[in-house]
Design an enzyme around this catalytic site. Structure first.
Site, PDB file in Angstrom:
ATOM      1  N   ASP A  28       0.662  -1.124  -0.013  1.00 41.77           N
ATOM      2  CA  ASP A  28       0.044   0.176  -0.007  1.00 41.77           C
ATOM      3  C   ASP A  28       0.872   1.437  -0.130  1.00 41.77           C
ATOM      4  OD1 ASP A  28       0.796  -0.893   2.665  1.00 41.77           O
ATOM      5  OD2 ASP A  28      -0.336   0.523   3.571  1.00 41.77           O
ATOM      6  N   LYS A 140      -6.568  -0.239   6.172  1.00 38.00           N
ATOM      7  CA  LYS A 140      -5.665   0.078   7.110  1.00 38.00           C
ATOM      8  C   LYS A 140      -5.595   1.529   7.305  1.00 38.00           C
ATOM      9  CE  LYS A 140      -1.111   0.595   6.415  1.00 38.00           C
ATOM     10  NZ  LYS A 140       0.148   0.614   6.210  1.00 38.00           N
ATOM     11  N   GLU A 183       1.747   2.200  15.299  1.00 38.94           N
ATOM     12  CA  GLU A 183       3.071   1.680  15.087  1.00 38.94           C
ATOM     13  C   GLU A 183       3.940   2.448  16.060  1.00 38.94           C
ATOM     14  OE1 GLU A 183       6.784   1.374  12.021  1.00 38.94           O
ATOM     15  OE2 GLU A 183       4.941   2.106  11.302  1.00 38.94           O
ATOM     16  N   LYS A 223      -2.422  -4.311  14.088  1.00 43.12           N
ATOM     17  CA  LYS A 223      -1.236  -4.526  13.190  1.00 43.12           C
ATOM     18  C   LYS A 223      -0.035  -3.577  14.079  1.00 43.12           C
ATOM     19  CE  LYS A 223       1.066  -3.487   8.882  1.00 43.12           C
ATOM     20  NZ  LYS A 223       0.920  -3.439   7.395  1.00 43.12           N
ATOM     21  N   SER A 294       2.104  -9.089   8.346  1.00 44.57           N
ATOM     22  CA  SER A 294       1.722  -8.230   7.410  1.00 44.57           C
ATOM     23  C   SER A 294       2.698  -7.414   7.091  1.00 44.57           C
ATOM     24  CB  SER A 294       0.524  -7.142   8.163  1.00 44.57           C
ATOM     25  OG  SER A 294       0.044  -6.221   7.131  1.00 44.57           O
ATOM     26  N   TYR A 355       4.792   6.387   4.218  1.00 42.75           N
ATOM     27  CA  TYR A 355       4.455   5.675   3.374  1.00 42.75           C
ATOM     28  C   TYR A 355       3.851   6.583   2.091  1.00 42.75           C
ATOM     29  CZ  TYR A 355       3.934   1.513   6.237  1.00 42.75           C
ATOM     30  OH  TYR A 355       4.187   0.196   6.879  1.00 42.75           O
TER      31      TYR A 355
END
Length: 355
Positions: A28, A140, A183, A223, A294, A355
Site C-alpha cells: 500500500d 488500514k 506503530e 497491526k 503483514s 508511506y
C-alpha cells in the site's frame, strides 16, 4: 446497511485474514514511496511501472497458499493489469482478499516535540463506501508514535488512539474490517523494556477508545510492531527475549475478542522478521489470537532486487516473493527453520519512515 447488518461479514472477513498459516502482503505504499523503490532499480516513477511491479506481485503462482489478503494503495485498487483484468479481480480469483490503505498521511502535531497525527477522517466515510463497492473488504490506518524524551506525549497518544477508534468505527459502518495500526517506531536508542512499556500504554489507550466508539472487536485486526529495542540501542536483544516481551505486551493490553495480530516488519530485515515471528509462535501463551504477518519491505525487498526491472527476471522475482511468503507462513505456526528460504539479507530500516 448499518453496522449490525455488516457484523457477520466483518467477523468472517477478519477470521479469514488470519487463517492458519496465512498473513497479509502490504503493498500500500504511496505513489511517491513506491516510486522511490522503483527508482532504486533504475525505473522511472510512472503509473505503467507501478502497475507492472504490482502485477508481478499479484500474479505470483501459489502466493495464495501463504497470503490471505493484500493491502492496496488507492491507485492500485482501481487499476488493471496489462491484460486488462482489474487487480481486485485477480486477487479475488486467487482467494486473496483485497484491502485498502485509507489514511492520508502524517502531519506535525502542533504543541509537541516533533510528534505527528494522522489525517483522513473528514472524508473517510465517503471513501470507504466507494472502496467497498470496488471490492475492498478491509482497510488500514497507520499512525506512528515515537519513543524519545517526553514521547509519546499524552496529547499525541490521545489523538492517535481517538482517531484510530473513529476510523475503525467508520470502516465497520461501511463493511470494511479495520486494521488498527498504532506503530511504535524503532527509531532511537531505547532498550527493549522501554519499548514494551510504551507499547502496553499505547494498546490500553487505543482499546479504551475503541470501546467508547462501539467498535466490534471481533471484526478488527491489530497491526503492531514487534517489541524490539531502538535501532541505535547498544544492548541488542536476542529473538527469544523479543518474542517473550512481544507476547507479554499483547497479553497485558490486547482484548481476547480481537481475532488476530498481523505484525508489521517496520525496518527489520526479511530474515529477522521471520525469525522473530517464529519465536513468538513457539511460545506458550494465554492470549487466544492468531499471530501472523503483514509485511511490506520484509516481503518485497529481495523480490524487487531480483526483478531489477528486467522482464527476464520476472519468474525468479516471483519465486523470491513466494519463498519469503512461505517462510513467514511457517513462522506464523512456529515451524520456520532460519535460513531455509532465500533472502538478500540487509537492514531495511529507514529513519522517520513514511508511506
Amino acid at each position: 446497511m448499518s453496522l449490525s447488518q455488516y457484523e457477520p461479514e466483518l467477523r468472517a472477513t477478519a477470521a479469514a485474514m488470519v487463517a492458519d498459516g496465512k498473513g497479509l502482503l502490504a503493498c500500500d505504499e504511496s505513489t511517491g514511496t513506491c516510486g522511490k523503490r522503483l527508482e532504486s532499480i533504475g525505473l522511472e516513477n510512472n503509473e505503467e511501472n507501478r502497475m507492472t511491479w504490482r502485477n508481478l506481485l499479484f500474479t505470483t503462482e501459489g502466493l495464495e497458499l501463504y497470503v490471505s489478503g493484500a493491502i492496496l494503495f488507492e491507485e492500485t485498487l482501481f487499476q488493471s493489469g496489462p491484460d486488462g483484468v482489474a487487480f481486485v479481480d485477480k486477487l479475488n480469483a486467487k482467494g486473496i482478499i483485497p484491502g485498502i490503505k485509507v489514511d492520508t498521511g502524517l502531519k506535525p502535531l502542533v504543541g509537541t516535540n516533533g510528534e505527528n497525527w494522522c489525517t483522513g477522517l473528514d472524508t473517510l466515510f465517503e471513501r470507504c463506501t466507494k472502496y467497498y463497492e470496488r471490492g475492498a473488504r478491509f482497510a488500514k490506518w497507520r499512525t506512528a508514535l515515537k519513543i524519545d524524551e517526553g514521547c509519546p506525549s499524552n496529547l499525541a497518544l490521545d489523538v492517535a488512539a481517538t482517531d484510530l477508534a473513529r476510523y475503525a468505527r467508520i470502516c465497520q459502518e461501511c463493511g470494511l474490517v479495520p486494521i488498527i495500526e498504532p506503530e511504535v517506531l524503532i527509531d532511537g536508542d531505547h532498550d527493549v523494556r522501554t519499548t514494551a512499556k510504551v507499547q502496553e500504554r499505547v494498546l490500553s489507550t487505543v482499546y479504551n477508545k475503541c470501546e467508547e466508539n462501539g467498535v466490534v472487536l471481533e471484526g478488527t485486526i491489530l497491526k503492531p510492531a514487534m517489541t524490539v529495542p531502538g535501532v541505535d540501542c547498544k544492548d541488542k536483544s536476542d529473538p527469544t527475549e523479543i518474542a517473550r516481551l512481544t507476547v507479554r505486551t499483547l497479553e497485558r493490553g490486547l482484548p481476547a475478542a480481537v481475532p488476530g495480530v498481523t505484525f508489521l516488519s517496520g525496518g527489520i530485515s526479511e530474515e529477522d522478521s521471520s525469525i522473530y515471528l517464529n519465536e513468538i509462535n513457539k511460545l506458550d501463551r494465554i492470549g487466544p489470537w492468531k499471530l501472523t504477518f503483514s509485511f511490506s519491505r520484509a516481503l518485497q525487498s529481495s523480490c524487487l532486487k531480483t526483478w531489477n526491472g528486467q522482464a527476464d527476471n520476472y519468474e525468479q522475482a516471483q519465486a523470491q516473493l513466494k519463498a519469503r511468503a512461505q517462510a513467514n507462513s511457517e513462522a506464523s505456526k512456529g515451524e520456520y527453520t532460519p535460513g531455509s528460504q532465500p533472502s538478500i539479507e540487509e537492514s531495511l530500516f529507514v529513519k522517520n519512515y513514511v508511506y
